[in-house]
Design a protein around this motif. Sequence first.
Motif, PDB file in Angstrom:
ATOM      1  N   ILE A 192       2.692   5.498   7.162  1.00  0.00           N
ATOM      2  CA  ILE A 192       1.885   5.841   8.334  1.00  0.00           C
ATOM      3  C   ILE A 192       2.594   5.366   9.593  1.00  0.00           C
ATOM      4  CG2 ILE A 192      -0.394   5.675   9.382  1.00  0.00           C
ATOM      5  CD1 ILE A 192      -1.414   4.549   6.758  1.00  0.00           C
ATOM      6  N   GLU A 217       3.028   8.015  -6.630  1.00  0.00           N
ATOM      7  CA  GLU A 217       4.300   8.270  -5.970  1.00  0.00           C
ATOM      8  C   GLU A 217       4.851   9.623  -6.429  1.00  0.00           C
ATOM      9  OE1 GLU A 217       5.533   5.934  -9.598  1.00  0.00           O
ATOM     10  OE2 GLU A 217       3.781   6.443  -8.448  1.00  0.00           O
ATOM     11  N   SER A 218       5.809  10.151  -5.672  1.00  0.00           N
ATOM     12  CA  SER A 218       6.182  11.548  -5.875  1.00  0.00           C
ATOM     13  C   SER A 218       6.960  11.802  -7.159  1.00  0.00           C
ATOM     14  CB  SER A 218       6.966  12.055  -4.666  1.00  0.00           C
ATOM     15  OG  SER A 218       8.108  11.255  -4.475  1.00  0.00           O
ATOM     16  N   ASN A 223      -7.126  -0.029 -10.793  1.00  0.00           N
ATOM     17  CA  ASN A 223      -7.275  -1.398 -10.337  1.00  0.00           C
ATOM     18  C   ASN A 223      -7.683  -1.452  -8.872  1.00  0.00           C
ATOM     19  OD1 ASN A 223      -6.561  -4.214  -9.710  1.00  0.00           O
ATOM     20  ND2 ASN A 223      -5.831  -4.108 -11.823  1.00  0.00           N
ATOM     21  N   ILE A 281     -12.903   6.661   4.168  1.00  0.00           N
ATOM     22  CA  ILE A 281     -12.421   6.891   2.803  1.00  0.00           C
ATOM     23  C   ILE A 281     -11.044   6.258   2.667  1.00  0.00           C
ATOM     24  CG2 ILE A 281     -11.863   8.623   1.062  1.00  0.00           C
ATOM     25  CD1 ILE A 281     -13.710  10.560   2.512  1.00  0.00           C
ATOM     26  N   ILE A 282     -10.885   5.389   1.694  1.00  0.00           N
ATOM     27  CA  ILE A 282      -9.585   4.775   1.438  1.00  0.00           C
ATOM     28  C   ILE A 282      -8.954   5.530   0.269  1.00  0.00           C
ATOM     29  CG2 ILE A 282      -8.355   2.616   1.001  1.00  0.00           C
ATOM     30  CD1 ILE A 282     -10.154   2.543   3.481  1.00  0.00           C
ATOM     31  N   GLY A 329       0.788  -1.218   0.000  1.00  0.00           N
ATOM     32  CA  GLY A 329       0.000   0.000   0.000  1.00  0.00           C
ATOM     33  C   GLY A 329       0.826   1.278   0.000  1.00  0.00           C
ATOM     34  N   ASP A 336     -12.204  -1.612  -4.519  1.00  0.00           N
ATOM     35  CA  ASP A 336     -12.361  -1.057  -3.179  1.00  0.00           C
ATOM     36  C   ASP A 336     -13.590  -0.145  -3.141  1.00  0.00           C
ATOM     37  OD1 ASP A 336     -11.980  -0.054  -0.643  1.00  0.00           O
ATOM     38  OD2 ASP A 336      -9.803  -0.028  -0.850  1.00  0.00           O
ATOM     39  N   PHE A 393      -0.055  15.993   1.199  1.00  0.00           N
ATOM     40  CA  PHE A 393      -0.959  14.860   1.220  1.00  0.00           C
ATOM     41  C   PHE A 393      -0.967  14.284   2.632  1.00  0.00           C
ATOM     42  CE2 PHE A 393       0.020  14.898  -3.323  1.00  0.00           C
ATOM     43  CZ  PHE A 393      -1.187  14.564  -3.886  1.00  0.00           C
ATOM     44  N   VAL A 394      -2.096  13.741   3.061  1.00  0.00           N
ATOM     45  CA  VAL A 394      -2.156  13.066   4.349  1.00  0.00           C
ATOM     46  C   VAL A 394      -1.327  11.770   4.234  1.00  0.00           C
ATOM     47  CG1 VAL A 394      -4.283  11.785   3.764  1.00  0.00           C
ATOM     48  CG2 VAL A 394      -3.791  12.335   6.147  1.00  0.00           C
ATOM     49  N   PRO A 395      -0.637  11.362   5.315  1.00  0.00           N
ATOM     50  CA  PRO A 395       0.230  10.174   5.187  1.00  0.00           C
ATOM     51  C   PRO A 395      -0.522   8.886   4.838  1.00  0.00           C
ATOM     52  CG  PRO A 395       0.583  11.263   7.307  1.00  0.00           C
ATOM     53  CD  PRO A 395      -0.503  12.003   6.619  1.00  0.00           C
ATOM     54  N   THR A 396      -1.815   8.839   5.069  1.00  0.00           N
ATOM     55  CA  THR A 396      -2.543   7.588   4.800  1.00  0.00           C
ATOM     56  C   THR A 396      -2.827   7.372   3.315  1.00  0.00           C
ATOM     57  OG1 THR A 396      -4.558   8.778   5.311  1.00  0.00           O
ATOM     58  CG2 THR A 396      -3.705   7.339   7.028  1.00  0.00           C
ATOM     59  N   VAL A 397      -2.387   8.313   2.459  1.00  0.00           N
ATOM     60  CA  VAL A 397      -2.545   8.078   1.018  1.00  0.00           C
ATOM     61  C   VAL A 397      -1.664   6.899   0.624  1.00  0.00           C
ATOM     62  CG1 VAL A 397      -2.218   8.988  -1.301  1.00  0.00           C
ATOM     63  CG2 VAL A 397      -2.991  10.506   0.527  1.00  0.00           C
ATOM     64  N   GLN A 398      -2.268   5.888  -0.001  1.00  0.00           N
ATOM     65  CA  GLN A 398      -1.481   4.750  -0.465  1.00  0.00           C
ATOM     66  C   GLN A 398      -0.948   5.078  -1.852  1.00  0.00           C
ATOM     67  OE1 GLN A 398      -3.387   0.878   0.296  1.00  0.00           O
ATOM     68  NE2 GLN A 398      -4.958   2.025   1.384  1.00  0.00           N
ATOM     69  N   THR A 399       0.356   5.164  -1.968  1.00  0.00           N
ATOM     70  CA  THR A 399       0.922   5.550  -3.251  1.00  0.00           C
ATOM     71  C   THR A 399       1.156   4.321  -4.102  1.00  0.00           C
ATOM     72  OG1 THR A 399       3.112   5.534  -2.310  1.00  0.00           O
ATOM     73  CG2 THR A 399       1.999   7.633  -2.367  1.00  0.00           C
ATOM     74  N   LEU A 400       0.567   4.334  -5.278  1.00  0.00           N
ATOM     75  CA  LEU A 400       0.683   3.192  -6.174  1.00  0.00           C
ATOM     76  C   LEU A 400       1.480   3.578  -7.410  1.00  0.00           C
ATOM     77  CD1 LEU A 400      -2.932   1.750  -5.921  1.00  0.00           C
ATOM     78  CD2 LEU A 400      -0.962   1.255  -4.506  1.00  0.00           C
ATOM     79  N   GLN A 401       1.964   2.547  -8.094  1.00  0.00           N
ATOM     80  CA  GLN A 401       2.840   2.758  -9.242  1.00  0.00           C
ATOM     81  C   GLN A 401       2.011   2.839 -10.512  1.00  0.00           C
ATOM     82  OE1 GLN A 401       6.362   2.614  -8.276  1.00  0.00           O
ATOM     83  NE2 GLN A 401       5.291   2.729  -6.340  1.00  0.00           N
TER      84      GLN A 401
END
Lengths: 324, 313
Positions: A257, B173-174, B207, B167-168, A253, B212, B192-200
Amino acid sequence: MTRFQLTTGKRERRRLRTNSFMTALFSVAGWVAILFITLIFAFTFKETLPIFTDPEVQKEANFHAFFFKAVEGPTITDRYIWQPTSDVPKVSLIPIILGTLKSTFVGLLFACPLGVAAALFSSEFAPVKLREIVKPVIELLAGIPSVVLGFFALIVLATWFQQVFGFTYRLNAYNAGVALGIALIPIIFTISEDGLAAVPRAYREASFALGASRFQTAWKVVMPAAAPAIFASFVLAFGRAIGETMILLMAGGNAAITSFALTDPLRTLSATIAAELGEVVVGSAHYASLFFMGTLLFVITFISNTAGQLVIKRMQTRMQGEKA
Amino acid sequence: MNAETVIGRIVSVSALSLALACGGERAAAPADGGASAPESQSSKPVTIKGSDTMVVLGQRLAEEYMKANPSAVIQVNGGGSGTGIAALINGTADLAQSSRSMKSDELEKAKQSRGAEIVETPVALDALAVFVHSVNPVKSLTIQQIAGIYGGKTKNWKDVGGSNAPIIIYGRESSSGTYDYFREHVLNKGDFVPTVQTLQGTAAIINAVSRDKNGIGYGGIAYAKEVRAIGIKGDKGVVEPSIGTVADGSYPLSRKLFFYYPSNAPERVTQFVQWSLGPEAQALVTDVGYFPLATTASTATATTTGGTATQTQ
């Protein structure tokens, strides 16, 4: 001596020449490996160096910022933040180290019992024919590219876990850890199995002679005797787990965090390097920070391997002492 | 299917590392100011690197171009706009695809290392869409609400008119130009809030969101399959991302997609760029889900970089 001289014919001389040539070749190969390791470490450390020497880099990236600096916030998650590309860069490694530890923990927790149990089954209980199937199949697991495992975890495992356990986040430490565990099982299995198989027959025969069952023999005699090998497999698995990148990049993910919950997404040291090194400005504080992470990984695996070796040696001498 | 696009991306990533490995030797020639031998020029590959958003576009353009010009070889790789620009600067790519403008310090560095002005040519328009799961009752959000979600103030869908569920959040990524664009235009350069899941890659985000129920993500509109791109609520009501709203400028999250190359680039590069602006190529742009350059579609856009105007046609 005289007999040898008599036989030192043409063939014998050639044999000796080949011998010394091969010896030289192998020692060169050995030294090249050592040289590579040294060079890689030197390079990684060289790129990390600005953190200790360059005041411009130090303003952003320093030990205090990495491990202690916290921003104002109501919860621990808001205080330790990795956001090097922000207008106000925040480079706390706490969330990332925590993520690495979480995935490693779950991975080992999943893989160690399974790997050792499979090794015990294969070496102590399985009929010869079954063993000939089980062993190569598990070892084949090691050949699965980690990107395939990661992809599997991202698409299949995560959905399945969410349906079964009702996780809020699809990608979390359990998902990443189990995928990582699949990669660790063959390491643990192979080394443990070799260790178990190397336990002398006499141990088992003595145990059976005393009336112990097969299970008692395996559990109380063979496994303790193979403890150094089993422990060595754990240490190697730990090293692999800490450094594994692709599985965690895809299945973890990637959210940095600061959280102890295994149901939260996570981001590991290796995944951070992989995701961010591509765009980073060479020589910047962010760049040095990423290399610092690399050095950290290097140091952690180095320490764990060395500590592992020491423990194994002590266990071995203890075992041999008992025997004598 | 999405799985295919993700696999495609994995393939392009591995191709990228390959290209990185073999790009070095090739790089010297264009940096020397087009000193490459003329006889080898046509068969020499044009290496294109950059924005993941533009990979599909670049590949389609390259395929068609190579069909029309069998002697041309064009290699297109992703990695993110930042990666492409870095490759342009250090000479491992002939042309960078970028979903954001090059920063002035990047232009300066590229100018120094390539020994020429860098030409900026927009090739297409893209609408950045915000995606939610197809069963999500939320049909539109204001920019402020989206910023609230990605900034961490809004944590539950019920606060923005949805059901009572967390909210998920998914993001890029940066190294991504999409990340930069989003941070600048939605978060107003905030964090961004740290709970953002960064995807490639956007394909990975689609996907994830498609699997989700409570997910939210962002990316190029071209990728919006199996998810719903929500409308943006503004002063004049809700604006859906569509060819009309992007072309007339009413959709707030639209951006230009650029080609960057040095003005001393060899002909094989400039010819490809010129062809990309032609009507045939611009039709392909629509094919892959982007928007052709508004009204001025077939006329090349000359842009000023580093002080002097550089003509692209």
